[in-house]
Scaffold this active site. Structure first.
Site, PDB file in Angstrom:
ATOM      1  N   GLY A 268      33.031  34.942  58.122  1.00 35.92           N
ATOM      2  CA  GLY A 268      32.476  34.367  56.900  1.00 35.92           C
ATOM      3  C   GLY A 268      31.091  33.769  57.088  1.00 35.92           C
ATOM      4  O   GLY A 268      30.465  33.881  58.141  1.00 35.92           O
ATOM      5  N   HIS A 441      35.008  65.428  32.511  1.00 38.11           N
ATOM      6  CA  HIS A 441      35.821  66.105  33.542  1.00 38.11           C
ATOM      7  C   HIS A 441      34.955  67.132  34.259  1.00 38.11           C
ATOM      8  O   HIS A 441      34.207  67.859  33.610  1.00 38.11           O
ATOM      9  CB  HIS A 441      37.015  66.806  32.889  1.00 38.11           C
ATOM     10  CG  HIS A 441      37.812  67.637  33.850  1.00 38.11           C
ATOM     11  ND1 HIS A 441      38.720  67.092  34.732  1.00 38.11           N
ATOM     12  CD2 HIS A 441      37.809  68.979  34.082  1.00 38.11           C
ATOM     13  CE1 HIS A 441      39.261  68.059  35.460  1.00 38.11           C
ATOM     14  NE2 HIS A 441      38.719  69.213  35.084  1.00 38.11           N
TER      15      HIS A 441
END
Length: 462
Positions: A268, A441
């Site tokens: 972190g 698509h």
């Protein structure tokens, strides 16, 4: 002594975006930055260089594992590490140079050096003191370590050191299975290193959707990463030719010691406000060492504001950017707003992982039983065509209103696709709204529509 409407301390994503918006709104603006280049951690030693290495190593992986099956025959590429680092540095240069161009375009002064705030309305850089009607602190964050682990940027490195290793290590230990650890661990695994990730929690990417955590760990292990969870690191030692990491299994048992050429500490980051003189100024801090701010990003001192990693909230570049634009609006007398409920998070591995909003577990803990629509990428024609049929789209909706409350995607281009759901959430859309929207698509985004359909009567291709 120069005088400005606003002086911003730090030229990272929060600071430079704030500066540009301030200038666009007619404020005389300056930015103080001590680096030789603009862009902060993100552009110089964080987001951008790591994405360059992720891209390069992903192509190497494709060449080694998928090219032959697609009819692309030939010798697998070898790694010229110096050239790869040069490519990474060129990417950094293009982006940091772009910010400098934007500063000139918007007439923003770059005051080179490190700032302190001796008093409200004054910013000192070196021997010069500048006056500002308002000051915005955007000083960012720095890598954090854990007890028993000292970063030397040689054998034991932070993410910064991991981006400039002199050679690809044969063995690497990564402490922490969060975004930074998994991204850079993936880079070096693809380059041929034997990578072991040691994580204190019982899952990768702590706090993320549990379905994503399980699937993500399985996919990464399939790719070659060795991931050890539930392991409390006690010590990391830098020796002459190697490094050692000792951890204690949380479920009990003897301590385990691992050896590697390099240890990456990815535990972190922590706020960075060194040298600003905030104590003497009287700026209130949180218990976690962050600058406390109100709903308009104002500190406890009049005329002093703070944004980004140095303030509470997720340490994300885009969170800082949103706050930068919002505080600029406030300083210009307008209304600045950040919707903290719709801030996406992305892991740029392959597959990518992206999340937004609340998780299924969080909602259940709050007493709500949400509707969940899930669609696997194995049912998506485009994903299968590019060897990325693993993973899924998951949409979490309110059980009565059908309003989208959260989403998670693990699959191709997840970091881009998540924004369809971010926009939907910003406008309060229902899962049905997404399900009734025509999607081209073949696209990966059809999986989002299918997951939305799954919140109702069911998907088509599953």
């Amino acid at each position: 002594m120069a005088s400005y409407d606003v002086i911003i301390i730090g030229a990272g994503p929060g600071g430079y975006v704030c500066a540009i918006r301030c200038a666009q709104l007619g404020l005389k603006t300056a930015v103080v930055e001590g680096r030789e280049t603009l862009g902060g951690t993100c552009l110089n030693v964080g987001c951008i260089p790591s994405k360059a290495l992720l891209h390069a190593t992903h192509l190497k992986h494709e060449a080694e594992h998928n090219f032959a099956g697609m009819g692309l025959k030939g010798k697998s590429p070898s790694v010229d590490w110096k050239q790869m680092l040069a490519y990474k540095d060129d990417v950094i240069g293009q982006n940091t140079g772009g910010i400098e161009f934007l500063f000139k375009k918007n007439k923003i002064d770059w005051i080179k050096g490190w700032a302190s705030i001796p008093a409200a309305g004054k910013v000192q850089v070196g021997d010069d003191t500048h006056e500002a009607r308002n000051t915005v602190i955007a000083s960012g964050s720095e890598p954090a370590s854990i007890p028993g682990v000292e970063i030397d940027e040689d054998r034991i490195v932070s993410s910064t050191g991991a981006l400039t290793l002199p050679k690809v290590p044969k063995k690497m230990i990564v402490i922490g299975a969060g975004v930074i650890g998994l991204e850079l661990g993936s880079v070096y695994q693809r380059l041929g290193a034997e990578v072991t990730v040691v994580e204190y929690m019982d899952a990768v990417c702590p706090g993320m959707d549990a379905d994503v955590q399980r699937t993500f760990k399985r996919i990464l292990e399939k790719q070659g990463l060795n991931i050890i969870t539930g392991a409390a690191v006690k010590l990391a030692e830098a020796l002459k030719t190697k490094a050692k990491v000792t951890y204690a299994p949380k479920k009990g048992g003897d301590d385990v010691t691992l050896e590697a050429d390099v240890v990456l500490v990815a535990t972190g980051r922590k706020p960075y406000a060194e040298g600003l003189g905030l104590d003497a100024l009287g700026v209130q801090m949180t218990e976690r060492g962050q600058i406390a701010v109100d709903s308009h990003w104002k500190t406890s001192v009049d005329g002093v504001y703070a944004i980004g990693d140095v303030t509470p909230g997720p340490m994300l570049a885009h969170k800082a950017e949103d706050e930068g634009m919002a505080v600029a609006e406030v300083l210009a007398g307008k209304h600045g707003h950040v919707n903290y409920g719709v801030i996406p998070g992305v892991v740029y591995t392959t597959p990518e992982v992206a999340t937004v909003g609340q998780t299924e577990a969080e909602l259940k803990e709050a007493g709500l039983k949400p509707k969940v629509g899930k669609f696997m990428f194995m049912g998506n024609a485009r994903a299968k065509a590019v060897h990325q049929g693993e993973g899924f789209v998951k949409i979490i909706a309110h059980p009565e209103t059908d309003r989208i409350l959260g989403a998670a995607i693990i699959g191709p281009a997840a970091g881009d696709m998540i924004h369809e759901l971010c926009v939907a959430m910003e406008f309060g859309a229902s899962a049905e709204d997404v399900a009734l929207t025509c999607h081209a698509h073949p696209t990966y985004s059809e999986a989002v529509r299918e997951a939305a359909l799954a919140c109702g009567d069911g998907p088509i291709h599953s």
